[in-house]
Motif scaffolding. Structure first.
Motif, short mmCIF file in Angstrom:
data_model
loop_
_atom_site.label_atom_id
_atom_site.label_comp_id
_atom_site.label_asym_id
_atom_site.label_seq_id
_atom_site.Cartn_x
_atom_site.Cartn_y
_atom_site.Cartn_z
N GLN A 132 0.80 -1.22 0.00
CA GLN A 132 0.00 0.00 0.00
C GLN A 132 0.84 1.28 0.00
OE1 GLN A 132 -3.39 0.17 -0.07
NE2 GLN A 132 -3.62 -2.03 -0.10
N THR A 133 2.15 1.16 0.05
CA THR A 133 3.01 2.32 0.26
C THR A 133 2.71 3.49 -0.67
OG1 THR A 133 4.75 0.86 1.08
CG2 THR A 133 5.42 3.09 0.42
N ASP A 134 2.60 3.24 -1.95
CA ASP A 134 2.41 4.33 -2.90
C ASP A 134 0.94 4.62 -3.20
OD1 ASP A 134 5.09 4.97 -3.17
OD2 ASP A 134 5.40 3.39 -4.64
N GLY A 135 0.04 3.97 -2.51
CA GLY A 135 -1.38 4.22 -2.71
C GLY A 135 -1.95 5.27 -1.76
N TRP A 136 -1.18 5.62 -0.75
CA TRP A 136 -1.65 6.53 0.29
C TRP A 136 -0.69 7.70 0.47
CZ3 TRP A 136 -6.23 5.58 2.86
CH2 TRP A 136 -6.79 4.33 2.64
N CYS A 137 -1.22 8.79 0.97
CA CYS A 137 -0.39 9.90 1.43
C CYS A 137 -0.65 10.05 2.92
CB CYS A 137 -0.70 11.20 0.69
SG CYS A 137 -2.37 11.86 0.96
N ARG A 138 0.33 10.61 3.61
CA ARG A 138 0.17 10.82 5.05
C ARG A 138 0.67 12.21 5.41
NH1 ARG A 138 2.89 7.31 10.02
NH2 ARG A 138 2.82 9.02 11.54
N PHE A 139 -0.15 12.89 6.18
CA PHE A 139 0.23 14.17 6.74
C PHE A 139 0.10 14.08 8.25
CE2 PHE A 139 -1.34 15.16 2.50
CZ PHE A 139 -0.29 15.92 2.00
N ASP A 140 1.15 14.47 8.97
CA ASP A 140 1.08 14.57 10.42
C ASP A 140 0.80 16.01 10.77
OD1 ASP A 140 1.65 11.89 10.53
OD2 ASP A 140 3.49 12.09 11.69
N VAL A 141 -0.19 16.22 11.63
CA VAL A 141 -0.55 17.56 12.08
C VAL A 141 -0.26 17.61 13.57
CG1 VAL A 141 -2.39 19.27 12.26
CG2 VAL A 141 -2.36 17.67 10.33
N ALA A 142 0.50 18.61 13.99
CA ALA A 142 0.89 18.71 15.39
C ALA A 142 0.69 20.13 15.89
CB ALA A 142 2.35 18.30 15.57
N GLY A 143 0.27 20.24 17.14
CA GLY A 143 0.12 21.54 17.78
C GLY A 143 -1.09 21.56 18.70
N PRO A 144 -1.13 22.53 19.59
CA PRO A 144 -2.22 22.59 20.57
C PRO A 144 -3.59 22.89 19.97
CG PRO A 144 -0.72 24.45 20.83
CD PRO A 144 -0.10 23.55 19.83
N ALA A 145 -3.65 23.44 18.76
CA ALA A 145 -4.94 23.76 18.13
C ALA A 145 -5.42 22.63 17.22
CB ALA A 145 -4.83 25.06 17.35
N LEU A 146 -4.87 21.44 17.41
CA LEU A 146 -5.19 20.28 16.59
C LEU A 146 -6.69 20.03 16.48
CD1 LEU A 146 -3.66 17.66 15.38
CD2 LEU A 146 -4.32 16.63 17.53
N CYS A 147 -7.37 20.02 17.60
CA CYS A 147 -8.81 19.72 17.58
C CYS A 147 -9.59 20.82 16.86
CB CYS A 147 -9.33 19.53 19.00
SG CYS A 147 -8.69 18.03 19.77
N ASP A 148 -9.20 22.07 17.04
CA ASP A 148 -9.87 23.17 16.34
C ASP A 148 -9.78 22.97 14.83
OD1 ASP A 148 -10.44 24.35 18.79
OD2 ASP A 148 -8.66 25.62 18.73
N LEU A 149 -8.62 22.56 14.36
CA LEU A 149 -8.42 22.34 12.92
C LEU A 149 -9.32 21.22 12.42
CD1 LEU A 149 -5.41 22.46 10.74
CD2 LEU A 149 -6.47 20.24 10.92
N PHE A 150 -9.30 20.08 13.09
CA PHE A 150 -10.07 18.93 12.59
C PHE A 150 -11.57 19.12 12.74
CE2 PHE A 150 -5.90 16.96 12.73
CZ PHE A 150 -5.88 16.39 11.47
N GLU A 151 -12.01 19.93 13.69
CA GLU A 151 -13.44 20.21 13.80
C GLU A 151 -13.95 21.03 12.63
OE1 GLU A 151 -14.16 19.92 18.59
OE2 GLU A 151 -13.76 21.88 17.72
N ARG A 152 -13.07 21.74 11.95
CA ARG A 152 -13.46 22.49 10.76
C ARG A 152 -13.53 21.60 9.52
NH1 ARG A 152 -11.75 26.08 14.22
NH2 ARG A 152 -12.08 28.32 13.99
#
Length: 187
Positions: free
Chosen positions: A109-129
């Motif tokens: 599956q290596t080239d079938g997916w992309c991955r982004f890591d999101v880090a920081g204290p406002a993480l939940c605010d970002l994903f709720e949007r």
């Protein structure tokens, strides 16, 4: 002979990292991926084979676990995604198939997916949007399969302030754009 150059899902020769306010969005390209699906009535045998070979415990619904440098998360009934450092496990799918034998279907599956890591204290605010996933209630090592900006993704809570987003490689630019746009809206 061809001189091929590997490109990241965003089309560059190096992974992209964006810092917006107190959030960092990083393109992760150094992980090998393989999906493992237990064949009919073979899940106990698969669990035994992976435990013996890697000391790996296959997580239950919505979970993830670690076994040395290997990570595994639940993707569906009797199905998991296994991840490892690419430079140490370039042939991850082949190695898993050798270990699991007839107990599972294993797919690279290596080239079938992309991955982004999101880090920081406002993480939940970002994903709720971006998603209706209950990110504020997600504990580390939990995984949710859901929709983010009209794309099917896995949201994998790595740490309290760090989330991995795995989506289709063909939609990497759209996914990245959605993450950047949401981060700017809360910066």
């Amino acid at each position: 002979m061809h001189k091929l150059t590997a490109l990241t899902p965003l089309g560059s020769d190096t992974p992209r990292m964006d810092t917006i306010g107190d959030l960092t969005i990083s393109e992760v390209t150094d992980r090998a991926l393989a999906s493992v699906a237990a064949r009919r009535d073979q899940e106990p045998a698969l669990r035994t084979a992976l435990s013996e070979a890697y000391k790996m415990e296959l997580p239950d619904v919505g979970g993830s676990s670690q076994a040395g440098v290997l990570s595994v998360f639940w993707t569906g009934p009797h199905q998991w995604m296994i991840s490892a450092p690419h430079d140490q496990h370039e042939q991850l799918a082949r190695d898993l198939k050798d270990v699991s034998g007839a107990t599972a279907s294993v797919v690279e599956q290596t080239d079938g997916w992309c991955r982004f890591d999101v880090a920081g204290p406002a993480l939940c605010d970002l994903f709720e949007r971006l998603s209706n996933a209950p990110v504020r209630d997600m504990q580390p090592e939990r995984v949710i399969r859901g929709i983010l900006e009209h794309l099917g993704v896995f949201l994998w809570r790595l740490e309290q302030d760090r989330m991995a987003v795995l989506g289709p490689r063909s939609s990497a630019e759209s996914l990245h754009h959605a993450l950047i746009t949401a981060a700017r809206s809360i910066a």
